[in-house]
Design an enzyme around this catalytic site. Structure first.
Site, PDB file in Angstrom:
ATOM      1  N   ARG A  49       0.843  -1.192   0.000  1.00 55.90           N
ATOM      2  CA  ARG A  49       0.000   0.000   0.000  1.00 55.90           C
ATOM      3  C   ARG A  49       0.880   1.245   0.000  1.00 55.90           C
ATOM      4  NH1 ARG A  49       1.513   2.091   4.134  1.00 55.90           N
ATOM      5  NH2 ARG A  49       0.256   3.913   3.720  1.00 55.90           N
ATOM      6  N   GLY A  50       0.214   2.421  -0.037  1.00 56.70           N
ATOM      7  CA  GLY A  50       0.936   3.685  -0.138  1.00 56.70           C
ATOM      8  C   GLY A  50       1.019   4.034  -1.617  1.00 56.70           C
ATOM      9  N   ARG A  86      -6.607  -0.121  -7.831  1.00 51.99           N
ATOM     10  CA  ARG A  86      -7.012   0.945  -6.900  1.00 51.99           C
ATOM     11  C   ARG A  86      -7.154   2.220  -7.724  1.00 51.99           C
ATOM     12  NH1 ARG A  86      -4.315   1.360  -1.166  1.00 51.99           N
ATOM     13  NH2 ARG A  86      -6.418   2.135  -0.726  1.00 51.99           N
ATOM     14  N   GLN A 187      -3.523   2.472   9.628  1.00 49.87           N
ATOM     15  CA  GLN A 187      -2.154   2.619   9.112  1.00 49.87           C
ATOM     16  C   GLN A 187      -1.284   3.444  10.051  1.00 49.87           C
ATOM     17  OE1 GLN A 187      -4.926   2.935   7.303  1.00 49.87           O
ATOM     18  NE2 GLN A 187      -4.643   2.401   5.152  1.00 49.87           N
ATOM     19  N   ASP A 228      -2.588  11.106  -2.304  1.00 45.59           N
ATOM     20  CA  ASP A 228      -2.731  10.041  -3.307  1.00 45.59           C
ATOM     21  C   ASP A 228      -2.950  10.613  -4.693  1.00 45.59           C
ATOM     22  OD1 ASP A 228      -3.462   8.683  -0.635  1.00 45.59           O
ATOM     23  OD2 ASP A 228      -3.038   7.067  -2.055  1.00 45.59           O
TER      24      ASP A 228
END
Ligand code: MRU
Length: 341
Positions: A49-50, A86, A187, A228
């Site tokens: 993730r990230g 995503r 997170q 993001d």
């Protein structure tokens, strides 16, 4: 492909491995990844993730498949499928677009491998540059609030917002971090706390709903968060809960900075309303799961709203810390971000 090693993603001697971020901090489990299906599962379940890291993980897999002899058609399908995993973080689209260009070359295997290596190495450099600019904003003695995880686990380098904090601590020390636990997937509580502990940076973990009273008590000097996707007008999407912090910062007159590399800029997106926000599984809100197992506290069929990200309007941002410098509202209004791509 050459060996490439980051905190939670590595390509070593022909093997691609991903550190399972869902099990951190209590279990450190690496998964070998050799197929599009496996990488899709790792990305969708947030084991990797990230924003920068999902683009890099997907790129290394495509390069690995190219080296293994995958056809152009299979690589095209792989790129398309990985890109769809995503929808919000634009770094993934940026990486997949670069690979599509490489696929047009006559020696596409060499071109794809070189592109994946370049994207990985560039990300390390982008993190370093953001951190150097951002550390200038932090003073010794600052209490900095951050949200989600934006450190080495989320990038190939030292991170975005957390990289700024790391650099500031290295340069002038005496920094303390308020860590939002970041519901629903935690997170902050699981990953940022883990990284700050590893880096020996003093921190205090809070539940997300404690930020307002901390600010009212004068205990937060600055807020730094990642992104993001940043639209051309400076609006940006980040982990859900970021917008809450921006509104609170505005009310309490606290500087609010967003830190991101140029790969997070999407100048084709005019404003935040145009950013697609990923909606996730209801189970993430009805309970929680991780290395400790699973807990369900809400009624099994409770109706749930679960956007993974929210949008912070540019008017609430004090500064945009990018790898090319720090931009303020007047820069952004005069089109400085749009001019970067
Ligand atoms: O859903 P996640 O954990 O991938 O969300 C991550 C974030 O929102 C980060 O703040 C963002 O990707 C920047 S990370 C360098």
């Amino acid at each position: 492909m050459q060996n490439l090693v980051a905190s939670s993603l590595k390509y070593e001697n022909g093997t691609l491995s991903v550190l399972n971020q869902y099990l951190l901090p209590h279990q450190q489990v690496w998964h070998e990844c050799n197929s599009v299906e496996a990488m899709k599962e790792l990305i969708i379940s947030l084991k990797i993730r990230g924003a920068p890291l999902i683009g890099l993980g997907a790129s290394l897999l495509v390069a690995h498949l190219a080296e293994q002899g995958a056809t152009k058609a299979a690589l095209t399908d792989a790129i398309n499928e990985l890109e769809a995993t995503r929808p919000t973080a634009v770094n993934l689209m940026h990486c997949m677009a670069a690979l599509r260009e490489a696929l047009k070359q006559s020696d596409f295997v060499i071109a794809i491998v070189a592109t994946a290596e370049r994207l990985f190495i560039e990300d390390i450099e982008l993190c370093e540059r953001m951190a150097t600019f951002g550390a200038e904003l932090i003073n010794s003695g600052d209490n900095i609030l951050t949200h989600c995880n934006t450190g080495a686990l989320a990038t190939a380098g030292i991170g975005t917002a957390l990289g700024v904090i790391y650099k500031a601590q290295q340069q002038h020390g005496n920094v303390h971090v308020w860590v939002d636990e970041t519901r629903p997937l935690l997170q902050g509580g699981r990953l940022t706390a883990f990284e700050l502990e590893r880096w020996k940076i003093p921190y205090t973990l809070i539940c997300d709903n404690m930020a307002a009273s901390l600010m009212a008590a004068g205990k937060v000097d600055k807020i730094v968060v990642g992104a993001d996707r940043i639209a051309a007008n400076g609006d940006f999407a980040n982990k859900v809960g970021t917008y809450n912090l921006a509104v609170l910062a505005h009310f309490h007159n606290i500087p609010f900075y967003v830190v991101a590399p140029v790969t997070t800029l999407d100048t084709h997106t005019i404003c935040g309303n145009d950013i697609e926000i990923e909606q996730r599984n209801s189970a993430e809100v009805r309970g929680v799961s991780g290395s400790f197992g699973e807990a369900l506290w809400a009624p099994t069929n409770a109706n749930v709203y679960n956007p993974a990200f929210d949008v912070t309007p540019a008017k609430l941002v004090t500064g945009w810390v990018l790898d090319s410098g720090i931009y303020d509202k007047s820069d952004v209004e005069s089109g400085a971000l749009a001019a970067l791509k």
